[in-house]
Design a protein around this motif. Structure first.
Motif, PDB file in Angstrom:
ATOM      1  N   SER A   1       0.840  -1.196   0.000  1.00 53.50           N
ATOM      2  CA  SER A   1       0.000   0.000   0.000  1.00 53.50           C
ATOM      3  C   SER A   1       0.875   1.245   0.000  1.00 53.50           C
ATOM      4  O   SER A   1       2.060   1.189   0.336  1.00 53.50           O
ATOM      5  N   VAL A   2       0.291   2.371  -0.369  1.00 49.10           N
ATOM      6  CA  VAL A   2       1.039   3.632  -0.376  1.00 49.10           C
ATOM      7  C   VAL A   2       1.537   3.968   1.023  1.00 49.10           C
ATOM      8  O   VAL A   2       2.626   4.522   1.193  1.00 49.10           O
ATOM      9  N   GLY A   3       0.764   3.599   2.036  1.00 46.21           N
ATOM     10  CA  GLY A   3       1.136   3.929   3.406  1.00 46.21           C
ATOM     11  C   GLY A   3       2.067   2.938   4.070  1.00 46.21           C
ATOM     12  O   GLY A   3       2.414   3.101   5.242  1.00 46.21           O
ATOM     13  N   SER A   4       2.484   1.908   3.345  1.00 46.07           N
ATOM     14  CA  SER A   4       3.395   0.925   3.930  1.00 46.07           C
ATOM     15  C   SER A   4       4.777   1.549   4.149  1.00 46.07           C
ATOM     16  O   SER A   4       5.109   2.568   3.544  1.00 46.07           O
ATOM     17  N   PRO A   5       5.597   0.945   5.015  1.00 49.72           N
ATOM     18  CA  PRO A   5       6.914   1.533   5.317  1.00 49.72           C
ATOM     19  C   PRO A   5       7.786   1.677   4.065  1.00 49.72           C
ATOM     20  O   PRO A   5       7.824   0.785   3.216  1.00 49.72           O
ATOM     21  N   VAL A   6       8.460   2.804   3.980  1.00 52.61           N
ATOM     22  CA  VAL A   6       9.351   3.079   2.854  1.00 52.61           C
ATOM     23  C   VAL A   6      10.550   2.145   2.896  1.00 52.61           C
ATOM     24  O   VAL A   6      11.050   1.801   3.970  1.00 52.61           O
ATOM     25  N   LYS A   7      11.017   1.712   1.725  1.00 53.23           N
ATOM     26  CA  LYS A   7      12.209   0.869   1.628  1.00 53.23           C
ATOM     27  C   LYS A   7      13.270   1.575   0.792  1.00 53.23           C
ATOM     28  O   LYS A   7      13.077   2.706   0.355  1.00 53.23           O
ATOM     29  N   LYS A   8      14.385   0.896   0.590  1.00 50.68           N
ATOM     30  CA  LYS A   8      15.479   1.514  -0.158  1.00 50.68           C
ATOM     31  C   LYS A   8      15.059   1.816  -1.599  1.00 50.68           C
ATOM     32  O   LYS A   8      15.377   2.866  -2.155  1.00 50.68           O
ATOM     33  N   ILE A   9      14.319   0.873  -2.224  1.00 49.23           N
ATOM     34  CA  ILE A   9      13.836   1.049  -3.590  1.00 49.23           C
ATOM     35  C   ILE A   9      12.314   0.961  -3.576  1.00 49.23           C
ATOM     36  O   ILE A   9      11.749  -0.043  -3.128  1.00 49.23           O
ATOM     37  N   ASN A  10      11.630   1.995  -4.057  1.00 49.63           N
ATOM     38  CA  ASN A  10      10.174   2.062  -4.049  1.00 49.63           C
ATOM     39  C   ASN A  10       9.665   2.322  -5.466  1.00 49.63           C
ATOM     40  O   ASN A  10      10.040   3.310  -6.090  1.00 49.63           O
ATOM     41  N   PHE A  11       8.822   1.412  -5.957  1.00 50.22           N
ATOM     42  CA  PHE A  11       8.243   1.558  -7.294  1.00 50.22           C
ATOM     43  C   PHE A  11       6.773   1.960  -7.170  1.00 50.22           C
ATOM     44  O   PHE A  11       6.042   1.422  -6.335  1.00 50.22           O
ATOM     45  N   TYR A  12       6.323   2.887  -8.047  1.00 47.85           N
ATOM     46  CA  TYR A  12       4.929   3.324  -8.026  1.00 47.85           C
ATOM     47  C   TYR A  12       4.370   3.351  -9.446  1.00 47.85           C
ATOM     48  O   TYR A  12       5.002   3.858 -10.364  1.00 47.85           O
ATOM     49  N   THR A  13       3.172   2.811  -9.615  1.00 43.06           N
ATOM     50  CA  THR A  13       2.443   3.007 -10.869  1.00 43.06           C
ATOM     51  C   THR A  13       1.498   4.188 -10.662  1.00 43.06           C
ATOM     52  O   THR A  13       1.525   4.848  -9.628  1.00 43.06           O
ATOM     53  N   ALA A  14       0.638   4.431 -11.659  1.00 43.46           N
ATOM     54  CA  ALA A  14      -0.238   5.604 -11.633  1.00 43.46           C
ATOM     55  C   ALA A  14      -1.160   5.636 -10.429  1.00 43.46           C
ATOM     56  O   ALA A  14      -1.703   6.686 -10.090  1.00 43.46           O
ATOM     57  N   THR A  15      -1.329   4.508  -9.773  1.00 44.49           N
ATOM     58  CA  THR A  15      -2.200   4.481  -8.593  1.00 44.49           C
ATOM     59  C   THR A  15      -1.714   5.426  -7.505  1.00 44.49           C
ATOM     60  O   THR A  15      -2.487   5.843  -6.643  1.00 44.49           O
ATOM     61  N   ALA A  16      -0.430   5.781  -7.541  1.00 48.97           N
ATOM     62  CA  ALA A  16       0.119   6.696  -6.530  1.00 48.97           C
ATOM     63  C   ALA A  16       0.566   8.022  -7.133  1.00 48.97           C
ATOM     64  O   ALA A  16       1.115   8.862  -6.429  1.00 48.97           O
ATOM     65  N   PHE A  17       0.339   8.206  -8.448  1.00 45.73           N
ATOM     66  CA  PHE A  17       0.772   9.464  -9.063  1.00 45.73           C
ATOM     67  C   PHE A  17      -0.054  10.649  -8.570  1.00 45.73           C
ATOM     68  O   PHE A  17       0.431  11.766  -8.483  1.00 45.73           O
ATOM     69  N   GLU A  18      -1.333  10.399  -8.324  1.00 49.41           N
ATOM     70  CA  GLU A  18      -2.225  11.490  -7.943  1.00 49.41           C
ATOM     71  C   GLU A  18      -2.831  11.282  -6.557  1.00 49.41           C
ATOM     72  O   GLU A  18      -3.278  10.187  -6.237  1.00 49.41           O
ATOM     73  N   GLY A  19      -2.829  12.342  -5.776  1.00 48.36           N
ATOM     74  CA  GLY A  19      -3.608  12.372  -4.547  1.00 48.36           C
ATOM     75  C   GLY A  19      -2.997  11.737  -3.328  1.00 48.36           C
ATOM     76  O   GLY A  19      -3.378  12.074  -2.212  1.00 48.36           O
ATOM     77  N   CYS A  20      -2.082  10.796  -3.489  1.00 48.08           N
ATOM     78  CA  CYS A  20      -1.538  10.080  -2.338  1.00 48.08           C
ATOM     79  C   CYS A  20      -0.466  10.886  -1.621  1.00 48.08           C
ATOM     80  O   CYS A  20       0.254  11.673  -2.233  1.00 48.08           O
ATOM     81  N   ASP A  21      -0.376  10.655  -0.325  1.00 48.64           N
ATOM     82  CA  ASP A  21       0.657  11.293   0.485  1.00 48.64           C
ATOM     83  C   ASP A  21       1.727  10.261   0.821  1.00 48.64           C
ATOM     84  O   ASP A  21       1.439   9.220   1.403  1.00 48.64           O
ATOM     85  N   ILE A  22       2.964  10.545   0.436  1.00 48.01           N
ATOM     86  CA  ILE A  22       4.096   9.679   0.736  1.00 48.01           C
ATOM     87  C   ILE A  22       5.060  10.462   1.616  1.00 48.01           C
ATOM     88  O   ILE A  22       5.284  11.657   1.385  1.00 48.01           O
ATOM     89  N   TYR A  23       5.623   9.802   2.616  1.00 47.44           N
ATOM     90  CA  TYR A  23       6.515  10.496   3.546  1.00 47.44           C
ATOM     91  C   TYR A  23       7.872   9.801   3.598  1.00 47.44           C
ATOM     92  O   TYR A  23       7.965   8.621   3.891  1.00 47.44           O
ATOM     93  N   ASP A  24       8.914  10.552   3.296  1.00 52.38           N
ATOM     94  CA  ASP A  24      10.287  10.051   3.364  1.00 52.38           C
ATOM     95  C   ASP A  24      11.235  11.229   3.161  1.00 52.38           C
ATOM     96  O   ASP A  24      11.386  11.718   2.039  1.00 52.38           O
ATOM     97  N   VAL A  25      11.872  11.669   4.213  1.00 44.28           N
ATOM     98  CA  VAL A  25      12.753  12.844   4.110  1.00 44.28           C
ATOM     99  C   VAL A  25      13.946  12.558   3.203  1.00 44.28           C
ATOM    100  O   VAL A  25      14.555  13.484   2.647  1.00 44.28           O
ATOM    101  N   ASP A  26      14.305  11.275   3.028  1.00 48.14           N
ATOM    102  CA  ASP A  26      15.481  10.911   2.233  1.00 48.14           C
ATOM    103  C   ASP A  26      15.119  10.448   0.824  1.00 48.14           C
ATOM    104  O   ASP A  26      15.896   9.759   0.163  1.00 48.14           O
ATOM    105  N   ALA A  27      13.947  10.831   0.361  1.00 44.28           N
ATOM    106  CA  ALA A  27      13.469  10.361  -0.943  1.00 44.28           C
ATOM    107  C   ALA A  27      14.146  11.093  -2.097  1.00 44.28           C
ATOM    108  O   ALA A  27      14.438  12.286  -2.015  1.00 44.28           O
TER     109      ALA A  27
END
Length: 603
Positions: free
Chosen positions: A267-293
């Motif tokens: 899910s978009v809200g799952s813990p961030v990892k070293k490599i994160n892949f996103y399709t269009a499901t997360a391009f719009e509207g979602c909030d992602i948090y990672d200061v080191d992104a």
């Protein structure tokens, strides 16, 4: 109709200066992450919020839980429309596809006119014209039924290519006074875009780049291809990778088939990892948090689903990782796009021609009773984005595709700093402004698929390329590259240390010549072993008496062995078989090499 401007003053979020979103309007919020949905969820107005993806609903559900807001989520994996009958709250979130069901349920309850509709990321209605035409119908049929409505987007659609049902609606634009320019570091690749993405991800895994990679690419298959490429090079690390896409059977099965059980949808809200892949499901509207992104956009212009992405992705991804230290900077890795090398007039003409051809096909299909013709037409329908087929088998043209294609084309031309020069095709350095946001383009260094990069992809590199890479590593510097090259080709480090850079260059980085030169310089091993190494005869090879004598004499001279060579001395070095062979039509006496008798002696 005149556009209404709302000045944000010194504020950074909508909730800081408005209590509700405007009524019966298309709201150009300009910036992502400015809190438009938060206004609709946080006030006392009865809201139905329609969004393009389930992931957006799940993302906001988490936010509502933290804020103590009661929310009814209507989608294929959530509550159903029938649950609305007993719902006493005033916030409903629903996917575009299910909005018609929600509207019908509220009509049956008799209070639909008490509810306001917010269609979030409304530019996605045009994208849905390709893959989800029913979603468009659901929204366009439903929005007039509500008390009022607002269509919100940070990627506004020009009137000329707006869906006809939305033309004439009042426009409201937020004027922000703290807009930060976006830095776009881009690089164009004609091919191997997945290899480049894999190498980019590997650089984060190896610590060559700090932080975490957030890779936006609108294709689950492409994500699988990138990870498979990494696995070939030995980077099979599912615990360091996260795939965020929609929970569809196709996606689940594709990931399982190509990557195995250790890789799965997050899910978009799952813990961030070293490599994160996103399709269009997360391009719009979602909030992602990672200061080191670090935001990385990968797009293949030859594919429809990624072609759409390149046109709208930049405005949507900017700020998508809300707290990133580099949120106003993105890397763009792209391949050719049909939007680059053509004018608006030419592109529109081509699209209209395709639409007319589709209409002819639909007409023929619907009136013919010839099963052979229908079967032939059916084969081409799956790839024809201008044709829709109903459950009853009736075809119709998808006229909204014209607006979709033209919007994507114009969005590309406005957002990207595209060269108009005959000499340069594609994106170039410079600054362009779209929807009040300046985009500063600067080319980034190309990732070459050679040398150590080939090794990392599980491919065989050339010895010379590895030598050249080793040569560029400064002396005295502790380098992981030096260690990697030594693991692949230990001879290279030995060559540079014993022979020196100039001699390696003089030998043109030829592996065989370097091996022979090193053998000559090894004084700690016996002459017999040196002879075998320098002769380098292979098992099964025929060696004439004359060649054996000449080869041995040349090596004796190099090694300073003052004796006259004899062909029979080969028998001391190799297990041989006396024989003859024809050389230049003449029968020649010599030896057949069985194998070497000599082992390397200890120093």
């Amino acid at each position: 109709m005149q556009e209404v401007i709302i000045d944000a003053g010194k504020h950074e979020y909508l909730s800081e200066f408005i209590e509700d979103l405007p009524d019966n309007a298309i709201l150009n919020k300009v910036l992502t992450g400015c809190g438009m949905t938060s206004v609709a969820l946080g006030n006392d107005v009865k809201y139905v919020i329609a969004v393009p993806f389930i992931s957006l609903i799940e993302n906001k559900q988490e936010w509502c839980k933290k804020k103590g807001i009661k929310l009814l989520a209507i989608h294929s994996n959530g509550a159903k429309a029938k649950d609305i009958a007993e719902y006493t709250g005033n916030k409903i979130m629903v996917t575009y596809d299910s909005l018609r069901k929600v509207a019908t349920s509220l009509e049956e309850r008799g209070d639909i006119k008490d509810w306001k509709l917010c269609v979030d990321e409304s530019h996605k209605l045009l994208d849905s014209a390709i893959f989800r035409p029913d979603a468009i119908d659901s929204v366009l049929e439903s929005f007039p039924k509500f008390k009022s409505y607002v269509f919100g987007t940070a990627t506004p659609v020009p009137d000329k290519y707006q869906l006809p049902a939305l033309n004439g609606i009042k426009k409201v634009t937020i004027k922000w006074n703290k807009i930060v320019p976006v830095k776009v570091n881009y690089c164009h690749y004609k091919k191997s875009i997945h290899d480049v993405a894999a190498l980019t991800a590997i650089s984060f895994l190896k610590g060559e780049r700090n932080g975490n990679a957030h890779i936006f690419i609108n294709s689950v298959y492409s994500i699988c291809n990138i990870i498979r490429t990494m696995k070939k090079g030995g980077y099979d690390v599912p615990n360091d990778m996260r795939i965020v896409c929609s929970y569809r059977d196709f996606n689940i099965n594709t990931i399982k088939k190509h990557l195995g059980k250790d890789y799965y949808i997050n899910s978009v809200g799952s813990p961030v990892k070293k490599i994160n892949f996103y399709t269009a499901t997360a391009f719009e509207g979602c909030d992602i948090y990672d200061v080191d992104a670090h935001n990385i956009i990968v797009t293949d212009g030859s594919k429809d689903h990624t072609k759409i992405e390149i046109t709208t992705i930049l405005p949507q991804i900017i700020g998508r990782v809300r707290d990133s230290k580099t949120k106003n900077s993105v890397e763009l890795l792209y391949s050719n796009s049909e939007y680059i090398d053509i004018s608006e007039e030419e592109f529109e003409k081509n699209i209209k021609n395709e639409l007319e051809q589709a209409k002819d096909t639909v007409k023929l299909y619907n009136i013919t009773d010839n099963s052979v013709i229908k079967e032939a037409l059916d084969k081409g329908l799956r790839s024809n984005k201008f044709i829709r087929k109903s459950d009853s088998g009736i075809l119709s043209t998808n006229d909204n595709m014209l607006y979709n294609e033209m919007f994507n084309f114009l969005a590309h031309k406005k957002t990207y700093y595209v060269s108009q020069s005959d000499k340069v095709k594609g994106i170039t350095n410079g600054t362009t402004t779209n929807n009040s946001i300046p985009y500063q383009y600067r080319s980034k260094q190309r990732i070459e698929i050679k040398g150590l990069n080939k090794v990392r992809l599980g491919k065989v590199p050339s010895f010379k390329d590895l030598c050249l890479e080793y040569k560029e590593i400064p002396n005295g510097v502790i380098s992981m590259k030096r260690i990697e090259i030594k693991e692949v080709e230990p001879l290279i480090e030995e060559g540079f240390k014993v022979l020196g850079a100039d001699k390696m260059k003089a030998l043109e980085y030829r592996k065989t010549d370097i091996q022979k030169e090193l053998t000559l310089r090894k004084h700690s091993i016996n002459h017999d072993w040196k002879l075998v190494q320098l002769l380098d005869y292979k098992s099964g090879q025929f060696i004439s008496n004359t060649r054996a004598k000449n080869d041995l004499q040349a090596i004796y001279d190099k090694l300073g062995i003052y004796k006259k060579a004899k062909a029979t001395e080969l028998k001391k070095l190799y297990l041989t078989e006396s024989t003859s062979s024809r050389v230049n039509s003449k029968k020649v006496a010599g030896f057949k090499i069985i194998n070497s008798k000599i082992k390397e002696s200890a120093p």
